[in-house]
Scaffold this active site. Structure first.
Site, PDB file in Angstrom:
ATOM      1  N   SER A   1       0.865  -1.178   0.000  1.00 56.00           N
ATOM      2  CA  SER A   1       0.000   0.000   0.000  1.00 56.00           C
ATOM      3  C   SER A   1       0.905   1.232   0.000  1.00 56.00           C
ATOM      4  CB  SER A   1      -0.954  -0.026   1.209  1.00 56.00           C
ATOM      5  OG  SER A   1      -1.905   1.000   1.121  1.00 56.00           O
TER       6      SER A   1
ATOM      7  N   HIS B   1      -2.736  -1.152  -3.202  1.00 52.48           N
ATOM      8  CA  HIS B   1      -3.925  -0.336  -2.971  1.00 52.48           C
ATOM      9  C   HIS B   1      -3.866   0.922  -3.835  1.00 52.48           C
ATOM     10  CE1 HIS B   1      -4.386  -2.167   1.314  1.00 52.48           C
ATOM     11  NE2 HIS B   1      -4.858  -2.962   0.377  1.00 52.48           N
TER      12      HIS B   1
ATOM     13  N   ASP C   1      -4.416  -5.015   6.116  1.00 55.41           N
ATOM     14  CA  ASP C   1      -4.657  -5.887   4.972  1.00 55.41           C
ATOM     15  C   ASP C   1      -3.418  -6.733   4.713  1.00 55.41           C
ATOM     16  OD1 ASP C   1      -6.105  -6.979   2.877  1.00 55.41           O
ATOM     17  OD2 ASP C   1      -5.671  -5.344   1.476  1.00 55.41           O
TER      18      ASP C   1
END
Length: 204
Positions: free
Chosen positions: A18, A45, A138
């Site tokens: 991310s 992401h 995540d």
């Protein structure tokens, strides 16, 4: 652990990142060599409405073909597949990728957990899962799923990550077989496949 373990029969590498992920991927993906015996899938992401230029960005830096994954596309060894914006990337039992717009997981679509958990079901002991820099949890559940399936898991050393929350979450959950700085990950990945001329990469 500062060494980088691999599955005994590597079939797939699943990577999640991310915030800070482009920089981390820029250290890892370009070291992958021709002859890599595994397919590579990446979830980074990205804003749902944002057009992704990731495949184009990395295609010019990598020896391997780099593409944005399509639904029902074969998961070929020696290829790198990026999840498109606003789609979960899932591994299927017939060794293809599928794209879904199911609900976000951990507020994310694409979700790292979705990729990791489906890849664990398909590749089991042949899967290497890697969590890189990011500011969410995540990837933690996904790495745990990979470990339960017999695969191997790496997490970026949080002290070297611009956004340490994601790798730290995985480490604190006991989901990482190895905690590594990017340089150690890159050195290990560089040994996979073959260099130009057919020599094993670890012999050059």
């Amino acid at each position: 652990m500062d060494t980088a373990p691999f599955p005994s029969h590597l079939e797939a590498i699943a990577i999640g990142a991310s915030t800070g992920g482009i920089e981390a991927l820029s250290e890892l993906l370009p070291v992958l060599r021709d002859g890599l015996p595994a397919t590579v899938a990446v979830v980074l992401h990205i804003a749902p409405a944002q057009r992704s230029m990731l495949a184009a960005l990395f295609a010019g830096r990598c020896a391997l073909p780099v593409v944005e994954a399509d639904d029902k596309q074969p998961a070929e060894a020696g290829h790198v597949y990026f999840a498109p914006p606003d789609y979960h990337l899932q591994a299927e039992g017939d060794r293809t990728w599928s794209l879904t717009q199911d609900e976000p997981v951990n507020h994310s679509r694409p979700s790292i957990d979705v990729l990791f958990e489906t890849a664990a079901d398909v590749y089991g002991r042949g899967l290497l899962g890697i969590v890189l820099s990011g500011n969410s949890s995540d990837g933690t559940a996904g790495l745990l799923a990979i470990r339960r399936a017999g695969g191997i898991t790496w997490a970026q050393d949080p002290d070297t990550a611009p956004a340490p929350i994601m790798p730290r979450s995985a480490i604190e959950a006991g989901a990482a077989d190895a905690v590594l700085p990017l340089a150690a990950m890159a050195a290990a990945l560089r040994k996979l496949g073959t260099a130009r001329g057919g020599a094993p990469a670890d012999q050059i």
